[in-house]
Design a protein around this motif. Structure first.
Motif, PDB file in Angstrom:
ATOM      1  N   VAL A 130     -16.102  19.941   6.816  1.00 31.73           N
ATOM      2  CA  VAL A 130     -14.930  20.563   7.426  1.00 31.73           C
ATOM      3  C   VAL A 130     -13.694  20.285   6.574  1.00 31.73           C
ATOM      4  N   SER A 131     -12.797  21.257   6.571  1.00 33.69           N
ATOM      5  CA  SER A 131     -11.556  21.118   5.810  1.00 33.69           C
ATOM      6  C   SER A 131     -10.388  21.479   6.712  1.00 33.69           C
ATOM      7  N   PHE A 132      -9.277  20.719   6.599  1.00 27.98           N
ATOM      8  CA  PHE A 132      -8.103  20.959   7.416  1.00 27.98           C
ATOM      9  C   PHE A 132      -6.919  21.323   6.534  1.00 27.98           C
TER      10      PHE A 132
ATOM     11  N   ALA B  73       0.830  -1.199   0.000  1.00 26.75           N
ATOM     12  CA  ALA B  73       0.000   0.000   0.000  1.00 26.75           C
ATOM     13  C   ALA B  73       0.864   1.248   0.000  1.00 26.75           C
ATOM     14  N   TYR B  74       0.283   2.327  -0.457  1.00 30.23           N
ATOM     15  CA  TYR B  74       0.880   3.644  -0.304  1.00 30.23           C
ATOM     16  C   TYR B  74       0.198   4.335   0.876  1.00 30.23           C
ATOM     17  N   ASP B  75       0.995   4.900   1.772  1.00 26.57           N
ATOM     18  CA  ASP B  75       0.469   5.652   2.912  1.00 26.57           C
ATOM     19  C   ASP B  75       0.743   7.133   2.696  1.00 26.57           C
ATOM     20  N   THR B  76      -0.312   7.928   2.632  1.00 23.35           N
ATOM     21  CA  THR B  76      -0.177   9.378   2.571  1.00 23.35           C
ATOM     22  C   THR B  76      -0.509   9.925   3.948  1.00 23.35           C
ATOM     23  N   ILE B  77       0.484  10.491   4.622  1.00 22.39           N
ATOM     24  CA  ILE B  77       0.345  10.907   6.016  1.00 22.39           C
ATOM     25  C   ILE B  77       0.407  12.427   6.095  1.00 22.39           C
ATOM     26  N   MET B  78      -0.649  13.017   6.643  1.00 30.15           N
ATOM     27  CA  MET B  78      -0.759  14.471   6.740  1.00 30.15           C
ATOM     28  C   MET B  78      -0.872  14.883   8.206  1.00 30.15           C
ATOM     29  N   VAL B  79      -0.251  15.990   8.552  1.00 27.89           N
ATOM     30  CA  VAL B  79      -0.257  16.464   9.934  1.00 27.89           C
ATOM     31  C   VAL B  79      -0.998  17.797  10.010  1.00 27.89           C
ATOM     32  N   PHE B  80      -2.056  17.810  10.805  1.00 29.41           N
ATOM     33  CA  PHE B  80      -2.847  19.008  11.070  1.00 29.41           C
ATOM     34  C   PHE B  80      -2.357  19.604  12.382  1.00 29.41           C
TER      35      PHE B  80
ATOM     36  N   ARG C  64     -10.928  18.588  17.595  1.00 31.03           N
ATOM     37  CA  ARG C  64     -12.046  18.983  18.458  1.00 31.03           C
ATOM     38  C   ARG C  64     -12.321  20.475  18.423  1.00 31.03           C
ATOM     39  N   ASN C  65     -11.321  21.250  18.007  1.00 38.77           N
ATOM     40  CA  ASN C  65     -11.550  22.695  17.909  1.00 38.77           C
ATOM     41  C   ASN C  65     -12.337  23.072  16.656  1.00 38.77           C
ATOM     42  N   HIS C  66     -12.542  22.126  15.768  1.00 42.83           N
ATOM     43  CA  HIS C  66     -13.160  22.433  14.477  1.00 42.83           C
ATOM     44  C   HIS C  66     -14.349  21.538  14.146  1.00 42.83           C
ATOM     45  N   ILE C  67     -14.587  20.516  14.964  1.00 42.12           N
ATOM     46  CA  ILE C  67     -15.735  19.645  14.758  1.00 42.12           C
ATOM     47  C   ILE C  67     -16.707  19.886  15.908  1.00 42.12           C
ATOM     48  N   LEU C  68     -17.866  20.447  15.606  1.00 42.16           N
ATOM     49  CA  LEU C  68     -18.860  20.765  16.618  1.00 42.16           C
ATOM     50  C   LEU C  68     -19.776  19.562  16.812  1.00 42.16           C
ATOM     51  N   PRO C  69     -19.789  18.972  18.014  1.00 41.33           N
ATOM     52  CA  PRO C  69     -20.584  17.754  18.237  1.00 41.33           C
ATOM     53  C   PRO C  69     -22.048  17.911  17.844  1.00 41.33           C
ATOM     54  N   GLU C  70     -22.616  19.104  18.099  1.00 47.82           N
ATOM     55  CA  GLU C  70     -24.039  19.290  17.809  1.00 47.82           C
ATOM     56  C   GLU C  70     -24.315  19.479  16.321  1.00 47.82           C
ATOM     57  N   GLN C  71     -23.232  19.549  15.517  1.00 51.56           N
ATOM     58  CA  GLN C  71     -23.407  19.769  14.077  1.00 51.56           C
ATOM     59  C   GLN C  71     -22.858  18.612  13.228  1.00 51.56           C
TER      60      GLN C  71
ATOM     61  N   THR D 102      -3.386  13.352  11.010  1.00 50.90           N
ATOM     62  CA  THR D 102      -3.134  13.295  12.450  1.00 50.90           C
ATOM     63  C   THR D 102      -3.151  14.710  13.019  1.00 50.90           C
ATOM     64  N   ASP D 103      -3.792  14.874  14.185  1.00 55.33           N
ATOM     65  CA  ASP D 103      -3.820  16.203  14.784  1.00 55.33           C
ATOM     66  C   ASP D 103      -2.813  16.308  15.929  1.00 55.33           C
ATOM     67  N   ALA D 104      -2.830  17.423  16.633  1.00 52.27           N
ATOM     68  CA  ALA D 104      -1.836  17.698  17.676  1.00 52.27           C
ATOM     69  C   ALA D 104      -1.974  16.783  18.882  1.00 52.27           C
ATOM     70  N   ASP D 105      -3.127  16.115  19.031  1.00 51.58           N
ATOM     71  CA  ASP D 105      -3.338  15.166  20.121  1.00 51.58           C
ATOM     72  C   ASP D 105      -3.106  13.725  19.674  1.00 51.58           C
ATOM     73  N   ASP D 106      -2.551  13.563  18.470  1.00 51.38           N
ATOM     74  CA  ASP D 106      -2.321  12.236  17.885  1.00 51.38           C
ATOM     75  C   ASP D 106      -3.614  11.490  17.575  1.00 51.38           C
ATOM     76  N   ASN D 107      -4.735  12.211  17.496  1.00 46.91           N
ATOM     77  CA  ASN D 107      -5.947  11.613  16.957  1.00 46.91           C
ATOM     78  C   ASN D 107      -5.780  11.478  15.452  1.00 46.91           C
ATOM     79  N   GLN D 108      -6.427  10.482  14.872  1.00 48.56           N
ATOM     80  CA  GLN D 108      -6.276  10.257  13.438  1.00 48.56           C
ATOM     81  C   GLN D 108      -7.619  10.097  12.749  1.00 48.56           C
ATOM     82  N   ILE D 109      -7.706  10.644  11.548  1.00 47.85           N
ATOM     83  CA  ILE D 109      -8.816  10.378  10.637  1.00 47.85           C
ATOM     84  C   ILE D 109      -8.213   9.696   9.418  1.00 47.85           C
ATOM     85  N   THR D 110      -8.659   8.478   9.141  1.00 47.85           N
ATOM     86  CA  THR D 110      -8.063   7.686   8.072  1.00 47.85           C
ATOM     87  C   THR D 110      -9.114   7.286   7.053  1.00 47.85           C
TER      88      THR D 110
END
Length: 310
Positions: free
Chosen positions: A35-37, A10-17, A22-29, A106-114
Motif C-alpha cells: 500500500v502507498s499513501f 534524531a531527525y523526525d520526518t512527519i507526514m500527514v495522510f 482503515r479505508n486502504h488496508i484490507l484486514p483479509e489481505q 499520521t492519518d485523519a484519526d491520529d493513527n500512526q505508522i512509524t
C-alpha cells in the motif's frame, strides 16, 4: 548550572495522510500488504530525547550538556544547537552512520505508522560520562541499549545523581536490568503505562520501587502527574494548554522541568508544577523544539496556572 543529558538525537520526518488507514488496508489481505499513501503535508523536525530535553532546559535558563552519538548527516542539527547556544561538545559524530531517523505517517484519526532507524544511536556506548565539567545532575533517557546501561553505571560511579527515564527504551531491558537502573538512580520518571511495565518486569509494586529512590515520578497525560517521595504521594495538576496541537515531546519537556527544579533545589510541589507547565506549553506547538518563551513570561504563566510564584 550544568546538567548532563544522556539520550538520543534524531531527525523526525512527519507526514500527514488526509484520510484513514482503515479505508486502504484490507484486514483479509494483510498477508500480501502493498500500500502507498499520498502525504501532502510533510515536516522535518529536530528531535531525539537528549536534544528535546536540552532545548527545553535551555529555555528555562539552564546550561544543558547533551550526550549523544550522531551520524554524518548531523551538520544541520549541530547548526541548530549552536543557534540555541546549546553545546555539542559531548555529541560524537559517527561518519559511517546516519543520525537516528523517525519516519512518522499520521492519518485523519491520529493513527500512526512509524519506521525508526537507530543509526548512530546504537553507538552511544562509545561515549563516556565526563567527570570534569562540574555537572550537578544527569539523566539517562532513551538511547542505545548499551549506552544507557553504561551511562547509568558511570553516573553512579562519578557520584552524579541522575534521573532514570526508560521511555520507549523499556522493551530493551528485562526485569534485572530495570532493577539495576532503579538501584543506581536517584530519581525515576515514567508515564503511567511504563510504570505498569516497570512493576510487571521487576516484580515490585510502585510503593516498593519508590522506596529505592528519592522520588518516583509518574505522568498521567491529561490527568497530571504523581510524585512518590518520602512515603507520600504528591498530586500535580495538569495545566490546560492553549491548544492541543501535537503531544510529541511533551514527556521530554516535562523532564526538563524536573531537571530545572532539581538544579535549583526546589521542593517537589513546585518542581512538578514547573514540569507540568512545560508539557502544556509544548503540546500547543508542532514538533518538539519549536515553542519559545522568556522566563518572565513563563513565571507569569505559572502564576496564572497555580496562583503562586516560584
Amino acid at each position: 548550572m550544568t546538567a548532563l543529558i544522556s539520550g538520543s538525537v534524531a531527525y523526525d520526518t512527519i507526514m500527514v495522510f488526509n484520510d484513514r488507514f482503515r479505508n486502504h488496508i484490507l484486514p483479509e489481505q494483510v498477508h500480501i500488504l502493498n500500500v502507498s499513501f499520498i502525504v501532502p503535508e510533510l515536516r522535518k523536525e529536530f528531535g531525539g530525547c537528549a536534544g528535546n530535553i536540552a532545548y527545553n532546559l535551555k529555555l528555562l535558563g539552564e546550561q544543558p550538556l547533551p550526550m549523544a552519538t550522531a551520524g554524518a548527516d548531523f551538520e544541520p542539527y549541530a547548526e541548530w544547537l549552536a543557534e540555541q547556544q546549546i553545546p555539542s561538545d559531548f555529541i560524537r559524530v559517527m561518519h559511517d552512520a546516519y543520525t537516528a531517523q523517525a519516519y512518522i505517517t499520521t492519518d485523519a484519526d491520529d493513527n500512526q505508522i512509524t519506521a525508526f532507524h537507530p543509526g548512530a544511536m546504537n553507538e552511544a556506548h562509545r561515549l563516556e560520562v565526563p567527570t570534569d565539567v562540574g555537572a550537578k545532575i544527569g539523566i539517562v533517557a532513551p538511547n542505545g541499549r548499551d549506552g544507557m546501561l553504561q551511562h547509568a553505571a558511570q553516573f553512579k560511579a562519578a557520584g552524579i545523581p541522575f534521573i532514570f527515564d526508560p521511555g520507549q527504551g523499556m522493551p530493551m531491558f528485562d526485569g534485572k536490568d530495570l532493577l539495576d537502573f532503579v538501584e543506581q538512580a536517584t530519581w525515576v520518571a515514567v508515564n503511567d503505562y511504563e510504570s505498569q511495565l516497570l512493576q510487571e518486569r521487576t516484580g515490585l509494586s510502585l510503593g516498593s520501587l519508590a522506596e529505592k529512590v528519592d522520588a518516583l515520578i509518574v505522568t498521567l497525560a491529561g490527568e497530571g502527574s504523581q510524585i512518590f517521595t518520602a512515603g507520600r504521594c504528591i498530586d500535580i495538576p495538569a495545566v490546560a494548554p492553549s491548544a492541543v496541537v501535537d503531544p510529541t515531546g511533551c514527556g521530554d519537556a516535562y523532564r526538563a522541568g524536573l531537571l530545572y527544579g532539581l538544579l535549583n533545589d526546589l521542593d517537589w510541589d513546585t518542581t512538578g508544577r514547573i514540569a507540568s507547565l512545560m508539557g502544556s506549553i509544548k503540546v500547543a506547538h508542532h514538533g518538539t523544539q519549536n515553542h519559545r518563551f522568556e522566563m518572565d513570561e513563563f513565571r507569569e504563566r505559572y502564576r496564572e496556572a497555580f496562583g503562586s510564584d516560584f
